[in-house]
Design a protein around this motif. Structure first.
Motif, PDB file in Angstrom:
ATOM      1  N   PHE A 192       0.907  -1.127  -0.118  1.00 15.31           N
ATOM      2  CA  PHE A 192      -0.058  -0.168   0.023  1.00 15.31           C
ATOM      3  C   PHE A 192       0.944   1.264   0.053  1.00 15.31           C
ATOM      4  O   PHE A 192       0.696   2.307  -0.900  1.00 15.31           O
ATOM      5  N   SER A 196       0.757   3.807  -2.730  1.00 18.40           N
ATOM      6  CA  SER A 196       0.199   5.227  -2.345  1.00 18.40           C
ATOM      7  C   SER A 196       1.199   6.322  -2.550  1.00 18.40           C
ATOM      8  O   SER A 196       0.985   7.673  -2.724  1.00 18.40           O
ATOM      9  N   ILE A 202       2.703  11.397  -8.267  1.00 21.06           N
ATOM     10  CA  ILE A 202       2.050  11.829  -9.610  1.00 21.06           C
ATOM     11  C   ILE A 202       1.346  13.126  -9.232  1.00 21.06           C
ATOM     12  O   ILE A 202       1.325  14.194  -9.862  1.00 21.06           O
ATOM     13  N   ARG A 228      -4.673  17.195  -2.516  1.00 24.46           N
ATOM     14  CA  ARG A 228      -4.260  15.843  -3.050  1.00 24.46           C
ATOM     15  C   ARG A 228      -3.156  15.291  -2.058  1.00 24.46           C
ATOM     16  O   ARG A 228      -3.502  13.997  -1.730  1.00 24.46           O
TER      17      ARG A 228
HETATM   18  P1  FAD Z   1      -7.641  10.178  -7.818  1.00 25.51           P
HETATM   19  O1  FAD Z   1      -6.095  10.802  -7.849  1.00 25.51           O
HETATM   20  O2  FAD Z   1      -7.950   9.501  -9.299  1.00 25.51           O
HETATM   21  O3  FAD Z   1      -7.559   9.270  -6.642  1.00 25.51           O
HETATM   22  C1  FAD Z   1      -8.719   8.210  -6.444  1.00 25.51           C
HETATM   23  C2  FAD Z   1      -8.972   8.037  -4.912  1.00 25.51           C
HETATM   24  O4  FAD Z   1      -7.962   7.425  -4.332  1.00 25.51           O
HETATM   25  C3  FAD Z   1      -9.024   9.371  -4.155  1.00 25.51           C
HETATM   26  O5  FAD Z   1     -10.501   9.834  -4.104  1.00 25.51           O
HETATM   27  C4  FAD Z   1      -8.714   8.899  -2.716  1.00 25.51           C
HETATM   28  O6  FAD Z   1      -9.692   8.437  -2.262  1.00 25.51           O
HETATM   29  C5  FAD Z   1      -7.469   7.975  -2.929  1.00 25.51           C
HETATM   30  N1  FAD Z   1      -6.256   8.713  -3.075  1.00 25.51           N
HETATM   31  C6  FAD Z   1      -5.774   9.544  -3.768  1.00 25.51           C
HETATM   32  N2  FAD Z   1      -4.509   9.734  -3.627  1.00 25.51           N
HETATM   33  C7  FAD Z   1      -3.899   8.893  -2.603  1.00 25.51           C
HETATM   34  C8  FAD Z   1      -2.914   8.460  -2.334  1.00 25.51           C
HETATM   35  N3  FAD Z   1      -1.782   9.179  -2.347  1.00 25.51           N
HETATM   36  N4  FAD Z   1      -2.840   7.382  -1.214  1.00 25.51           N
HETATM   37  C9  FAD Z   1      -3.802   6.722  -1.032  1.00 25.51           C
HETATM   38  N5  FAD Z   1      -5.306   6.780  -1.708  1.00 25.51           N
HETATM   39  C10 FAD Z   1      -5.182   8.067  -2.256  1.00 25.51           C
HETATM   40  N6  FAD Z   1      -3.122  12.964 -14.325  1.00 25.51           N
HETATM   41  C11 FAD Z   1      -2.103  14.000 -14.647  1.00 25.51           C
HETATM   42  O7  FAD Z   1      -2.632  15.183 -14.951  1.00 25.51           O
HETATM   43  N7  FAD Z   1      -0.933  13.947 -15.071  1.00 25.51           N
HETATM   44  C12 FAD Z   1      -0.252  12.657 -14.812  1.00 25.51           C
HETATM   45  O8  FAD Z   1       0.873  12.424 -15.354  1.00 25.51           O
HETATM   46  C13 FAD Z   1      -1.277  11.534 -14.719  1.00 25.51           C
HETATM   47  N8  FAD Z   1      -0.522  10.333 -14.673  1.00 25.51           N
HETATM   48  C14 FAD Z   1      -1.520   9.101 -14.101  1.00 25.51           C
HETATM   49  C15 FAD Z   1      -0.968   8.045 -13.913  1.00 25.51           C
HETATM   50  C16 FAD Z   1      -1.698   6.982 -13.761  1.00 25.51           C
HETATM   51  C17 FAD Z   1      -1.090   5.568 -13.751  1.00 25.51           C
HETATM   52  C18 FAD Z   1      -3.101   7.193 -13.273  1.00 25.51           C
HETATM   53  C19 FAD Z   1      -3.716   6.017 -12.875  1.00 25.51           C
HETATM   54  C20 FAD Z   1      -3.438   8.433 -13.296  1.00 25.51           C
HETATM   55  C21 FAD Z   1      -2.835   9.483 -13.697  1.00 25.51           C
HETATM   56  N9  FAD Z   1      -3.369  10.838 -13.782  1.00 25.51           N
HETATM   57  C22 FAD Z   1      -2.376  11.856 -14.088  1.00 25.51           C
HETATM   58  C23 FAD Z   1      -4.569  11.039 -13.029  1.00 25.51           C
HETATM   59  C24 FAD Z   1      -4.651  11.398 -11.703  1.00 25.51           C
HETATM   60  O9  FAD Z   1      -3.588  10.485 -10.882  1.00 25.51           O
HETATM   61  C25 FAD Z   1      -5.842  11.306 -10.974  1.00 25.51           C
HETATM   62  O10 FAD Z   1      -6.491  10.205 -11.207  1.00 25.51           O
HETATM   63  C26 FAD Z   1      -6.904  12.447 -11.523  1.00 25.51           C
HETATM   64  O11 FAD Z   1      -6.153  13.781 -11.411  1.00 25.51           O
HETATM   65  C27 FAD Z   1      -8.043  12.463 -10.844  1.00 25.51           C
HETATM   66  O12 FAD Z   1      -7.639  12.799  -9.400  1.00 25.51           O
HETATM   67  P2  FAD Z   1      -9.107  12.583  -8.333  1.00 25.51           P
HETATM   68  O13 FAD Z   1      -8.941  13.792  -7.338  1.00 25.51           O
HETATM   69  O14 FAD Z   1     -10.355  12.360  -8.930  1.00 25.51           O
HETATM   70  O15 FAD Z   1      -8.194  11.367  -7.110  1.00 25.51           O
END
Ligand code: FAD
Length: 391
Positions: A192, A196, A202, A228
């Protein structure tokens, strides 16, 4: 940020301050390394299909779903600000029209890795020791070389349901079937933290290189960083945890890199930079023996290895090319660190000789990503104090 790392004092003796201070020493050399001719290239297949689910079912694939932060304004955005464009890979090296052997030759000219030939007996011979799917890098006919320096990791607008589900699938690999519950929970915890920490790193990069669609300017977005990562102590700690893991792997492998024969004077300089990095990292930064060191170790390790390999494969399900690129680089870099830390003690030369140049490139670039994240955590802290704590 003066606390010691509370995660596992037995895994690392380092405090966040120790790691910050190591980072300020290694950062200049590391930056030169990832900009050097050998380390700036990575091989990637942009067309490989998602092996885990039907890509067109179960995931929202329409344009609006691919937009997160800027989705409300999507239709009014200039074409070049749309996520599909922001997430595109620029300047696929013009080598991409050449046969795969010719592409590889470019890097072979810089690094003639000597393989041990003959019947080298190793206790590792009959076991798979890969934590990533190396075949996609070395053998795929559609793979192309990409210049990472032309394709910085930054905000792409990729988000919404699709990326959320990808993260969910990655985290759900975190389920270990082991009879010994203590071992299962330690393996689960380490897994994890790795994911994480990568996820948080990222998020830091996309917050630092963020496009404000109102002004059209790129720059740091403090509020997004806080939302974030900054408000989550555990996520910050996981970044430092990953720093310790990758740093230790680099410290452990670098003495063996003399095996690499670099041909030009330029590349001797690269070797010197590599040893600068290694000499600034103390081996106590991370104690890998305390992760899986008991009679159950091979069972735990095997499960861990297979699950981490799946993470590197899930990256093929990422629809944004730039995100897939950096997702592949970093998951491969962590997988390589695990291979070095958890397998090398059994037979160092066998592991060293099993490394492909792309694993080595991924390892150094992943260290650069996490090292930049550590630097940015400190920069954002200053920004935060200036904005909210200055009188
Ligand atoms: P997300 O980041 O999608 O997270 C989903 C859920 O995971 C959150 O609601 C939270 O509950 C949980 N979470 C969030 N962060 C953590 C953590 N650190 N530890 C544990 N749990 C957590 N976007 C870009 O703009 N540039 C990029 O280069 C980029 N690269 C990516 C690479 C990959 C492999 C993936 C899968 C996604 C990438 N993205 C990138 C998209 C980005 O990571 C997010 O998914 C997007 O910005 C939407 O963010 P969000 O706030 O909806 O939550």
């Amino acid at each position: 940020m003066n606390q010691s790392l509370p995660y596992h004092s037995k895994i690392s003796n380092s405090t966040i301050n120790d790691l910050n201070s190591i980072n300020s020493k290694v950062r200049p050399s590391l930056l030169k390394i990832v900009n050097s001719d050998f380390f700036k290239f990575f091989k990637l297949n942009l067309f490989s299909e998602c092996p885990f689910w039907d890509d067109n079912n179960g995931f929202c694939t329409n344009r609006a779903c691919a937009v997160d932060v800027i989705e409300d304004d999507y239709e009014n955005l200039p074409e070049y600000w749309k996520p599909e464009m922001l997430g595109k890979i620029n300047d696929l090296n013009d080598l991409d029209n050449q046969p795969i052997d010719a592409q590889d030759e470019l890097l072979n000219q810089l690094c003639n890795k000597k393989f041990i030939t003959g019947n080298h007996y190793s206790p590792l011979n009959c076991r798979d020791i890969d934590y990533c799917d190396v075949d996609y890098i070395t053998n795929h006919p559609d793979a192309v070389l990409v210049d990472l320096t032309n394709n910085p990791e930054r905000f792409t607008g990729y988000g919404g349901e699709q990326s959320g589900l990808i993260w969910k699938s990655i985290y759900s690999e975190n389920c270990f079937q082991l009879e010994d519950n203590d071992k299962a929970s330690l393996a689960k915890e380490v897994f994890f933290k790795l994911i994480s920490g990568m996820h948080a790193s990222i998020a830091i990069h996309l917050s630092n290189d963020f496009l404000d669609t109102k002004t059209g300017k790129w720059g740091p977005n403090l509020d997004l960083f806080m939302f974030r990562v900054g408000n989550w102590t555990e996520r910050i700690e996981n970044i430092y945890f990953n720093y310790a893991i990758v740093g230790k792997a680099i410290q452990k492998i670098l003495p063996f890199l003399q095996e690499l024969e670099f041909c030009s004077q330029y590349d001797h300089e690269t070797l010197n930079l590599l040893s600068n990095v290694s000499s600034d990292i103390d081996s106590s930064i991370f104690n890998e023996h305390l992760i899986f060191d008991d009679e159950l170790s091979s069972e735990v390790k095997d499960q861990f290895r297979i699950k981490f390999k799946n993470v590197t494969k899930i990256m093929d399900c990422v629809h944004c090319d730039r995100c897939r690129l950096w997702g592949k680089v970093q998951s491969t870099g962590y997988a390589t660190s695990l291979k070095i830390l958890l397998e090398m003690d059994n037979d160092p030369m066998f592991v060293v000789n099993s490394l492909t140049k792309y694993e080595l490139i991924a390892l150094l670039n992943t260290f650069d990503r996490i090292s930049k994240s550590v630097q940015l955590i400190n920069d954002f802290e200053i920004m935060f104090n200036e904005k909210y704590n200055s009188e």
